[in-house]
Design a protein around this motif. Structure first.
Motif: not given
Length: 95
Positions: A1-16
């Motif tokens: 499964m391919n997981i794509e993460i998009t963060a809007r209006h902030f930069t997602a931390s590695d932990k998140l």
């Protein structure tokens, strides 16, 4: 499964990002045919929103959740999409 993460209006931390990957991998146990999953994390003044879009051949699933913190919103959104995927999988098996 391919997981794509998009963060809007902030930069997602590695932990998140790690937490998102961990939670999303859990939905794969309900249907191993999931092709891709797009997680959109949005930070707004009113709170933090999570949107999950999953694609299985011939089916699309979507879950939205808002809350004070991403962890709670993510947990609730994963629960919602898991229910949808379980129902579709049971229908496909004819139960």
């Amino acid at each position: 499964m391919n997981i794509e993460i998009t963060a809007r209006h902030f930069t997602a931390s590695d932990k998140l990002k790690e937490l998102v990957n961990e939670k999303i991998m859990k939905i794969e146990k309900y249907n191993s045919d999931i092709i891709n999953c797009h997680v959109i994390l949005t930070k707004e003044n009113s709170g933090e929103n999570v949107e999950i879009n999953a694609h299985i051949k011939g089916h699309d699933f979507s879950a939205h959740e808002s809350g004070d913190v991403f962890e709670k919103s993510l947990r609730d959104a994963v629960e919602k999409i898991s229910i949808q995927i379980k129902k579709q999988h049971e229908r496909a098996l004819g139960r």
